[in-house]
Structures are given as structure tokens and as C-alpha cells.
Design an enzyme around this catalytic site. Structure first.
Site, PDB file in Angstrom:
ATOM      1  CG  HIS A  72       3.033   5.079  -7.240  1.00  0.00           C
ATOM      2  ND1 HIS A  72       4.316   5.080  -6.584  1.00  0.00           N
ATOM      3  CD2 HIS A  72       2.738   6.340  -6.086  1.00  0.00           C
ATOM      4  CE1 HIS A  72       4.245   6.096  -6.113  1.00  0.00           C
ATOM      5  NE2 HIS A  72       3.518   6.912  -6.341  1.00  0.00           N
ATOM      6  CE1 TYR A 200      10.338  -1.387  -7.657  1.00  0.00           C
ATOM      7  CE2 TYR A 200      11.351  -2.321  -6.330  1.00  0.00           C
ATOM      8  CZ  TYR A 200      10.789  -2.069  -6.223  1.00  0.00           C
ATOM      9  OH  TYR A 200       9.736  -1.879  -5.434  1.00  0.00           O
ATOM     10  N   PRO A 292      13.293  -7.010   0.471  1.00  0.00           N
ATOM     11  CG  PRO A 292      13.941  -4.551   1.426  1.00  0.00           C
ATOM     12  CD  PRO A 292      14.696  -6.674   1.753  1.00  0.00           C
ATOM     13  CE  LYS A 296       4.320  -8.709  -3.986  1.00  0.00           C
ATOM     14  NZ  LYS A 296       4.146  -7.498  -3.914  1.00  0.00           N
ATOM     15  CE1 TYR A 384       4.669  -1.894  -6.802  1.00  0.00           C
ATOM     16  CE2 TYR A 384       7.246  -3.810  -6.450  1.00  0.00           C
ATOM     17  CZ  TYR A 384       6.753  -2.847  -6.661  1.00  0.00           C
ATOM     18  OH  TYR A 384       6.720  -1.113  -5.533  1.00  0.00           O
TER      19      TYR A 384
HETATM   20  P1  FAS Z   1       7.714  -6.802  13.288  1.00  0.00           P
HETATM   21  O1  FAS Z   1       8.973  -7.757  12.659  1.00  0.00           O
HETATM   22  O2  FAS Z   1       6.839  -5.852  12.174  1.00  0.00           O
HETATM   23  O3  FAS Z   1       7.308  -6.829  14.386  1.00  0.00           O
HETATM   24  C1  FAS Z   1       7.153  -7.848  14.872  1.00  0.00           C
HETATM   25  C2  FAS Z   1       7.567  -7.423  16.805  1.00  0.00           C
HETATM   26  O4  FAS Z   1       7.721  -8.368  17.991  1.00  0.00           O
HETATM   27  C3  FAS Z   1       8.583  -6.127  16.947  1.00  0.00           C
HETATM   28  O5  FAS Z   1       7.496  -4.928  17.353  1.00  0.00           O
HETATM   29  C4  FAS Z   1       8.709  -6.643  18.173  1.00  0.00           C
HETATM   30  O6  FAS Z   1       9.748  -5.750  18.737  1.00  0.00           O
HETATM   31  C5  FAS Z   1       8.720  -7.816  18.950  1.00  0.00           C
HETATM   32  N1  FAS Z   1       9.003  -8.631  19.297  1.00  0.00           N
HETATM   33  C6  FAS Z   1       9.621  -9.409  18.982  1.00  0.00           C
HETATM   34  N2  FAS Z   1      10.320 -10.018  19.570  1.00  0.00           N
HETATM   35  C7  FAS Z   1       9.743  -9.927  20.513  1.00  0.00           C
HETATM   36  C8  FAS Z   1       9.151 -11.271  22.055  1.00  0.00           C
HETATM   37  N3  FAS Z   1      10.468 -11.941  22.573  1.00  0.00           N
HETATM   38  N4  FAS Z   1       8.262 -10.447  22.989  1.00  0.00           N
HETATM   39  C9  FAS Z   1       7.862  -9.841  22.839  1.00  0.00           C
HETATM   40  N5  FAS Z   1       8.157  -9.191  21.167  1.00  0.00           N
HETATM   41  C10 FAS Z   1       8.935  -9.362  20.722  1.00  0.00           C
HETATM   42  N6  FAS Z   1       9.174  -4.805   4.394  1.00  0.00           N
HETATM   43  C11 FAS Z   1       8.643  -4.316   2.428  1.00  0.00           C
HETATM   44  O7  FAS Z   1       7.624  -4.585   2.081  1.00  0.00           O
HETATM   45  N7  FAS Z   1       9.342  -2.907   2.531  1.00  0.00           N
HETATM   46  C12 FAS Z   1      10.358  -2.649   2.722  1.00  0.00           C
HETATM   47  O8  FAS Z   1      11.300  -1.614   1.831  1.00  0.00           O
HETATM   48  C13 FAS Z   1      11.397  -2.963   3.947  1.00  0.00           C
HETATM   49  N8  FAS Z   1      12.168  -2.903   5.163  1.00  0.00           N
HETATM   50  C14 FAS Z   1      12.305  -3.543   6.667  1.00  0.00           C
HETATM   51  C15 FAS Z   1      13.471  -2.584   7.329  1.00  0.00           C
HETATM   52  C16 FAS Z   1      14.257  -3.335   8.122  1.00  0.00           C
HETATM   53  C17 FAS Z   1      15.277  -2.809   8.664  1.00  0.00           C
HETATM   54  C18 FAS Z   1      13.516  -5.014   8.497  1.00  0.00           C
HETATM   55  C19 FAS Z   1      13.709  -5.204   9.894  1.00  0.00           C
HETATM   56  C20 FAS Z   1      12.066  -5.246   7.783  1.00  0.00           C
HETATM   57  C21 FAS Z   1      11.590  -4.595   6.475  1.00  0.00           C
HETATM   58  N9  FAS Z   1      10.573  -4.973   6.012  1.00  0.00           N
HETATM   59  C22 FAS Z   1       9.934  -4.053   4.460  1.00  0.00           C
HETATM   60  C23 FAS Z   1       9.779  -5.853   6.382  1.00  0.00           C
HETATM   61  C24 FAS Z   1       9.131  -5.024   7.190  1.00  0.00           C
HETATM   62  O9  FAS Z   1       8.268  -4.477   6.514  1.00  0.00           O
HETATM   63  C25 FAS Z   1       7.853  -6.594   7.835  1.00  0.00           C
HETATM   64  O10 FAS Z   1       7.844  -7.274   6.647  1.00  0.00           O
HETATM   65  C26 FAS Z   1       6.439  -6.309   8.606  1.00  0.00           C
HETATM   66  O11 FAS Z   1       7.955  -5.244   9.838  1.00  0.00           O
HETATM   67  C27 FAS Z   1       6.313  -7.977   8.951  1.00  0.00           C
HETATM   68  O12 FAS Z   1       5.729  -6.890  10.236  1.00  0.00           O
HETATM   69  P2  FAS Z   1       4.929  -7.651  11.254  1.00  0.00           P
HETATM   70  O13 FAS Z   1       5.465  -9.627  11.186  1.00  0.00           O
HETATM   71  O14 FAS Z   1       4.456  -7.444  12.727  1.00  0.00           O
HETATM   72  O15 FAS Z   1       6.779  -8.439  12.227  1.00  0.00           O
HETATM   73  C1  PHB Z   2      10.667   2.198   0.683  1.00  0.00           C
HETATM   74  O1  PHB Z   2       9.444   2.380  -0.066  1.00  0.00           O
HETATM   75  O2  PHB Z   2      10.841   1.942   1.265  1.00  0.00           O
HETATM   76  C2  PHB Z   2      10.142   0.435  -0.228  1.00  0.00           C
HETATM   77  C3  PHB Z   2       9.409   0.649  -1.470  1.00  0.00           C
HETATM   78  C4  PHB Z   2       9.332  -0.488  -1.979  1.00  0.00           C
HETATM   79  C5  PHB Z   2      10.668  -1.563  -2.100  1.00  0.00           C
HETATM   80  C6  PHB Z   2      11.677  -1.807  -0.853  1.00  0.00           C
HETATM   81  C7  PHB Z   2      11.055  -0.526   0.278  1.00  0.00           C
HETATM   82  O3  PHB Z   2      10.590  -2.580  -2.855  1.00  0.00           O
END
Ligand code: FAS
Ligand code: PHB
Length: 389
Positions: A72, A200, A292, A296, A384
Site C-alpha cells: 500500500h 481511517y 490499534p 503499531k 505510519y
Molecule cells: P501476544 O499477546 O500476541 O502474544 C503473547 C503470547 O503469550 C500469547 O500467545 C499468549 O497466549 C502467551 N502467554 C500469555 N501469558 C502466558 C503465560 N503466563 N505463559 C505462557 N504463555 C503466555 N496490533 C496492530 O498493530 N493492529 C491491530 O489491529 C491489532 N489488533 C489487536 C486486537 C486484539 C484483541 C489484541 C489483544 C491486540 C491487537 N493488536 C493489534 C496488538 C497485537 O497485534 C500485538 O501488538 C501483538 O500480538 C504483540 O505480539 P506479542 O508481543 O507476541 O504478544
Molecule cells: C487491520 O487490518 O486489522 C488493521 C489495520 C490498521 C490498523 C488497525 C487494524 O491501524
């Protein structure tokens, strides 16, 4: 059992760190609370910064991303029917890649399989012991058996609700937090995206985001009160709300369809300092959370891994601790800039309950400034597409 680096958490940061360390000959074990299917089934981030793409290539998981990722060169910010395009390519010479976190995680798991990395799923009661000594060890339960890994270092990649951050004594930590009074209701649908680039949308009806995964898989979000539950939102109600937030030119022609995933995510800004305590290092969501709105979250987790992995290799293979000693300060410098951008995008685009008319005018003026000032658009574009590591 012994290893060199015990990694708590098998999400994107834990898997990427494991992949990079193993490729360099460092022994690791990943301890993951959930099943592999559960981790691979999560639907989260969608936009990869340039640096993230480079890191995934360095880890040897860039091939499918190159084939299936969608480049993009820009995105849109809208204020009701005013559409402002942020031309990343023209303003920064760079672009982002739309490729779901779900796919990134799957690619990392397949790469970990290929090198025979040790990833233990369905572990429980993980405890990190003696992190502030020269001989840390982690304990956990797997298949009903209490087990232990002695290690040289521990990487806390276990997300916001993990055990790593709270292993650091409270008096040694400082938390910074902003909880937003709304959430994002997200829908995935097998429909063509409403627009060829992300939108957005700031509107009198609240915030919405039109994103995608591929040409027949769309990802949409609308701002909802924190009190709302997913069951409050039928598909029809969701599509009506989304259309009220998007510009008419978009909403009048978009294709809707049944949701194949629907969930509400709360929004918060959070940082815990420092990222290190003895031989324990916090990585990704274990250390910080961003709303989100700035795309980032996943990308910050990857830059944390960038700052940490070489330092671990250097100390384990050359006895050079300069990289791990600099980790917390280097990673936090970039984290805070991304924190600011994500907070700015969130306050610029969302309606806050009880806000006065002045706040609404400030949002409109910000969008108007973006539409008229290349300098303003360049500042947004630079953040961004991802600030340099
Ligand atoms: P994660 O949370 O992905 O991974 C942590 C892992 O540790 C998980 O698999 C968990 O099961 C495990 N864990 C937890 N406790 C533990 C324990 N006690 N023992 C062993 N394992 C354990 N970011 C964006 O950029 N755009 C988005 O749209 C976006 N949407 C999101 C929606 C949701 C619902 C959430 C929760 C996050 C979202 N994020 C988004 C942010 C997300 O993408 C995170 O930044 C990303 O998953 C970070 O990765 P990790 O640091 O690996 O953490
Ligand atoms: C998504 O595609 O899930 C998405 C993209 C951009 C954002 C957040 C979520 O800032």
C-alpha cells in the site's frame, strides 16, 4: 533441562525471537500457554511496517509475505465526506504491506517446525525464578508434570496479561497508562474491500476503519462504548453503523456480507519501564500496549526483537554484553515515539463521550490541516510507515 534463552509466550514476538536466535545457533525454548491452533486462530494486526518486513525476511519467513502481501502506497483519513489521502510513497519513498498477523504467526510456526525449534504449547503456571541472578530458571506444568528449564536469559514475550512484567518487583517498575473510554468492534467478512487502501474515518457518528486481508477478505472496525457486548451487534447493525461513518462515495457502493469473525477490543496506551530486570527482558505487548489506530502494536513487538536478539547472540557467543545492556533504553526510545503517534491518531479520530464542541472542532481542523499541508501529511506518513530502528 537446560537452554540458553527461555522465551515465555509463542505469539509473534516470541516466535520471531526464537527463529532469529536459533538461526544464529542459540538454543531456545518457547513456553506457550495456549494451543497452537488457538494462537494461529487469533485475528489481530493487519499492517506491516517496512522494518517488520525486513525482519521477517531476516528470519527467513518473507517468501509468502512477498507473494501474498499487498503493498500500500497510501491510506485515507476522512472527516465525514472530506477524504485526505496520505501518499506514503510520495512523502517518504516507502510503503507498508497489508498482511495479517494471523499469516505472520503461521509463517513463523512453519519456520520453527522446519528448524526443529522447541515450542511447548498448553503449558501452565509458568514461574520465572532468580531472574536477577546469574542462574535464572523457569518452571511450568505440562501434561500434569511440573518441569524446569535452567537458562542464561529469559525473554518475556507473553503479552499484556502474561507473568513476565509482574515478575519484576513492583518497586522496580514504572507504569504509564491511558485507558480510552471506548473499544473497537471488529468484523471480518468474505467481501471485497470497500476501498483499495485503508480508510481511517472520523465522522459525526464516531470512528470507523476500513481495512482488508486480501481482495476478497475485508476487515472493518467501528468505535463502540466499552459497555457494549458483541452479542449487542447484529451484522445488519454493524454494517449500518459502518456506513454512517464512511464517506458516502464509499458507503454507497461497498459490498456487505455475513461476518466470519466479530470481536470487541478495548483500547489503551501503556508502557512499563524498564524493559529489563537482571536476566529477564520484556518484549512486545508484555511491555507496552498501543491503541490499534496507528497500526503499531505488532510492529513495535518486532522492533523490540530487533533491539534484543543481536544483543543476546553477542553476549552468549562473544561475551559482549553491550547489546543487552543497551536494550531497554534503545527500545523505549522508539516505543515512546510510536506511543505518541498512536495516541495522537486515536484522539484525532475518535469522539470522546461528553466532549465539548471545541474538541470536535479540533478534530475537524486537524483533518483540514492534513488536507492542506504537505508537511502535516509527511509527518503522519513518516510515523505510519514506521520510524527508523
Ligand atoms: P501476544 O499477546 O500476541 O502474544 C503473547 C503470547 O503469550 C500469547 O500467545 C499468549 O497466549 C502467551 N502467554 C500469555 N501469558 C502466558 C503465560 N503466563 N505463559 C505462557 N504463555 C503466555 N496490533 C496492530 O498493530 N493492529 C491491530 O489491529 C491489532 N489488533 C489487536 C486486537 C486484539 C484483541 C489484541 C489483544 C491486540 C491487537 N493488536 C493489534 C496488538 C497485537 O497485534 C500485538 O501488538 C501483538 O500480538 C504483540 O505480539 P506479542 O508481543 O507476541 O504478544
Ligand atoms: C487491520 O487490518 O486489522 C488493521 C489495520 C490498521 C490498523 C488497525 C487494524 O491501524
Amino acid at each position: 533441562m537446560k537452554t540458553q534463552v527461555a522465551i515465555i509466550g509463542g505469539g509473534p514476538s516470541g516466535l520471531l525471537l526464537s527463529q532469529l536466535l536459533n538461526k544464529a545457533g542459540v538454543a531456545t525454548v518457547v513456553l506457550e500457554r495456549s494451543s497452537r491452533a488457538h494462537v494461529e486462530g487469533r485475528i489481530r494486526a493487519g499492517v506491516l511496517e517496512t522494518g517488520t518486513v525486513q525482519m521477517l525476511h531476516e528470519a527467513g519467513v518473507g517468501d509468502r509475505l512477498d507473494r501474498e502481501g499487498i503493498r500500500h502506497g497510501g491510506c485515507y483519513l476522512t472527516d465525514d465526506d472530506l477524504m485526505v489521502r496520505i501518499n506514503f510513497k510520495e512523502l517518504t519513498g516507502k510503503q507498508v504491506v497489508v498482511y495479517g498477523q494471523t499469516e505472520v504467526t503461521a509463517d513463523l510456526y512453519n519456520a520453527q517446525d522446519a528448524i526443529g525449534a522447541t515450542v511447548l504449547h498448553d503449558v501452565s503456571d509458568v514461574v520465572i525464578n532468580d531472574a536477577d541472578s546469574d542462574a535464572p530458571y523457569v518452571e511450568f506444568t505440562k501434561d500434569g508434570v511440573r518441569q524446569r528449564f535452567d537458562c542464561s536469559y529469559v525473554a518475556g514475550c507473553d503479552g499484556f496479561h502474561g507473568v513476565s512484567r509482574t515478575t519484576i518487583p513492583e518497586e522496580k517498575r514504572r507504569a504509564f497508562e491511558r485507558v480510552y473510554p471506548f473499544g473497537w468492534l471488529g468484523v471480518l467478512s468474505r467481501t471485497p474491500p470497500a476501498n483499495h487502501e485503508l480508510i481511517y474515518a472520523n465522522s459525526g457518528n464516531g470512528f470507523a476503519l476500513a481495512s482488508m486481508r486480501n481482495e476478497n477478505l475485508s476487515r472493518y472496525y467501528v468505535q463502540v462504548p466499552l459497555t457494549d457486548k458483541v452479542e449487542d451487534w447484529s451484522d445488519d447493525r454493524f454494517w449500518d453503523k459502518l456506513k454512517q461513518c464512511l464517506p458516502y462515495d464509499i458507503s454507497s457502493s461497498m459490498v456487505t456480507g455475513p461476518s466470519i469473525e466479530k470481536s470487541i477490543a478495548p483500547l489503551r496506551s501503556f508502557v512499563s519501564e524498564p524493559l529489563r530486570w537482571g536476566r529477564l527482558f520484556l518484549v512486545g505487548d508484555a511491555a507496552h500496549i498501543v491503541p490499534p489506530t496507528g497500526a503499531k502494536g505488532l510492529n513495535l513487538a518486532v522492533s523490540d526483537v530487533f533491539y534484543l536478539y543481536q544483543g543476546l547472540i553477542d553476549v552468549l557467543q562473544k561475551g559482549d554484553a553491550s547489546g543487552i545492556d543497551a536494550y531497554s533504553e534503545r527500545a523505549l526510545a522508539r516505543i515512546w515515539k510510536a506511543m505518541r503517534f498512536s495516541w495522537q491518531m486515536t484522539t484525532m479520530l475518535h469522539q470522546f463521550e461528553g466532549e465539548d464542541s471545541f474538541a470536535a472542532q479540533m478534530r475537524k481542523a486537524t483533518l483540514a490541516q492534513l488536507s492542506q499541508s504537505e508537511t502535516a501529511r509527511r509527518e503522519l506518513a513518516e510515523n505510519y510507515i514506521g520510524l527508523p530502528y
